[in-house]
Write an enzyme that holds these catalytic residues in place. Sequence first.
Site, short mmCIF file in Angstrom:
data_model
loop_
_atom_site.label_atom_id
_atom_site.label_comp_id
_atom_site.label_asym_id
_atom_site.label_seq_id
_atom_site.Cartn_x
_atom_site.Cartn_y
_atom_site.Cartn_z
N CYS A 169 13.07 7.10 36.49
CA CYS A 169 13.64 5.49 36.30
C CYS A 169 13.30 4.53 37.59
O CYS A 169 12.88 5.11 38.52
CB CYS A 169 15.23 6.84 35.64
SG CYS A 169 15.03 7.60 35.33
N GLY A 191 9.26 4.03 33.59
CA GLY A 191 9.79 4.53 32.28
C GLY A 191 9.69 3.75 31.32
O GLY A 191 9.63 3.07 31.42
N ASN A 194 18.68 6.35 38.70
CA ASN A 194 17.32 7.02 38.76
C ASN A 194 18.07 8.09 40.37
O ASN A 194 18.50 7.59 40.74
CB ASN A 194 16.65 5.71 39.79
CG ASN A 194 15.28 6.48 40.71
OD1 ASN A 194 14.62 5.70 41.50
ND2 ASN A 194 14.70 7.47 39.47
N GLY A 195 17.16 9.02 40.09
CA GLY A 195 16.87 10.09 40.38
C GLY A 195 17.19 11.34 40.14
O GLY A 195 17.73 11.66 39.04
N CYS A 253 10.96 9.99 49.50
CA CYS A 253 10.55 10.40 49.03
C CYS A 253 8.73 10.23 48.97
O CYS A 253 8.13 9.08 48.33
CB CYS A 253 10.62 10.72 47.15
SG CYS A 253 9.12 11.46 46.29
N SER A 306 -3.90 5.41 39.73
CA SER A 306 -3.78 5.54 41.42
C SER A 306 -4.77 5.35 41.96
O SER A 306 -4.51 5.44 43.38
CB SER A 306 -2.50 6.36 40.53
OG SER A 306 -2.69 7.62 40.27
N ASP A 365 -8.64 10.52 43.76
CA ASP A 365 -7.80 10.95 42.35
C ASP A 365 -6.80 11.51 43.53
O ASP A 365 -6.30 11.78 44.95
CB ASP A 365 -7.50 12.23 41.21
CG ASP A 365 -6.63 11.88 40.36
OD1 ASP A 365 -5.72 11.12 40.19
OD2 ASP A 365 -6.72 12.64 39.18
N CYS A 378 7.66 19.50 47.71
CA CYS A 378 6.40 19.34 46.73
C CYS A 378 5.05 20.20 47.15
O CYS A 378 4.20 20.73 46.92
CB CYS A 378 6.21 18.68 46.05
SG CYS A 378 5.86 16.91 46.60
#
Length: 462
Positions: free
Chosen positions: A5, A31, A106-107, A242, A289, A351, A442
């Site tokens: 978001c 988003g 957002n979150g 993050c 990216s 990547d 992650c």
Amino acid sequence: MKEYCGIFGIYNNPNAAYYTYLGLYALQHRGQESAGIAVTDGNRIDYHRDFGLVFSVFNSERLNSLTGHVAIGHNRYSTSGASDSPDNVQPIVVSYKLGQMAIAHNGNLVNAWELREKLEDEGSIFRGTTDSEVIVHLIVKSKKRRFLERLMDALSKLKGAYSLLVMTNKKLIAIRDPWGFRPLCMGELDGSPVFASETCAFDLIGAKYIRDVEPGEVVLIENGEMKSYRIPAFESAKRSQCIFEFVYFARPDSKIFGRSVYEVRKAFGRKLAKEHPVDADVVIPVPDSGVVPSLGYSQESGIPFELGLIRNHYVGRTFIKPQQKMRDIGVKVKLNPVPELLKGKRVVVIDDSIVRGTTSRKIVRMIREAGAKEVHMRISSPPTKWPCYFGIDTPTKDQLIASTHSVDEICRYIEADSLGYLSIEGMIEAAGGSWEDYCTACFDGNYPVDIPETVVRQAKKE
């Protein structure tokens, strides 16, 4: 990985809705399912929200009908709650005892299910299925007298990621969770305070970046006066920004967590070249990216940079999946190789991540079919082994290839000649700061907030 978001807000500006529209336009990458704007003239809150991209949800007539001097906006990608329910489109706008209120979030809250169950037991009725609606109910049901006290009471019960914009008939409030998972920036436009998930939104409207909203900070603007408060219940929370914002989600022309995304991504590429060098003829990115880290890799290694894969920017999420015999078209419709740059070459492909591995394998095959002699895959982040519960729509652990396969096994699976990931240590060093500044769950499974078993089970169901 999918976007989540983007939020934007502005206070005391006669063109509040229009500037919010532009801000959401700049944050469209965060988003793409729905968009909405809520605006107040000091007496009532009006709003419009719908499914689709910003330009399709709003037109001149719709924007002109949103009159007021304070506005908040939201772009959504569902990480919590069904994506096809109109009740999940934000901003959420409600009327209650103290007046009207609008919220953009957002979150992702890790204790949302627990809180929702308790609220329902107490008689609350939910319209949608998002964790954002839990925040609304907590504010409305609080026994505190004043709005700020109600808000603080609600925030003290939340665990997880939330960058919030809350608007009442008279107030605009910007909030960042005590861990600081998601970015939230503060700026100024001709004397009007503005807030956005990323500074690229400020650049579009000509606003000046001032600073980030700090983790655990509540910025209240009322009657033209700005005040800062702290969420008292979590003063000892560990900063856990993050780091995947730098890897993938944020736009490279943005500044988040006090750092230039572009410079951090280029530093990722430089560090990757030092950690995983290879004799090659050309470095190419998987757009978009992979572009900036590819530049860093090229500059550090001395291997020429080329755009060997061209992306079709007009492919949306609604692309119809082909039949099994045409399965590779799903990648080819988005990416196409330039054979003249690849034929007979030893190619380094950069990547941002490998999730399931299927897309990477198709990309490697595509480059070989274009005539490449060797294909060496380099990833500008560590292996993604653990799911995220703080606002990123990742697969469950058993669907993440790095959680069940070694680097050599992944290399064989994607059919590359070699594979190298950026180390966690190298990533932290390139991002600046220290281990204490970032959430790396992650990659290493060290979640800053305990994840309830109910959340893990629900994620597997979804």
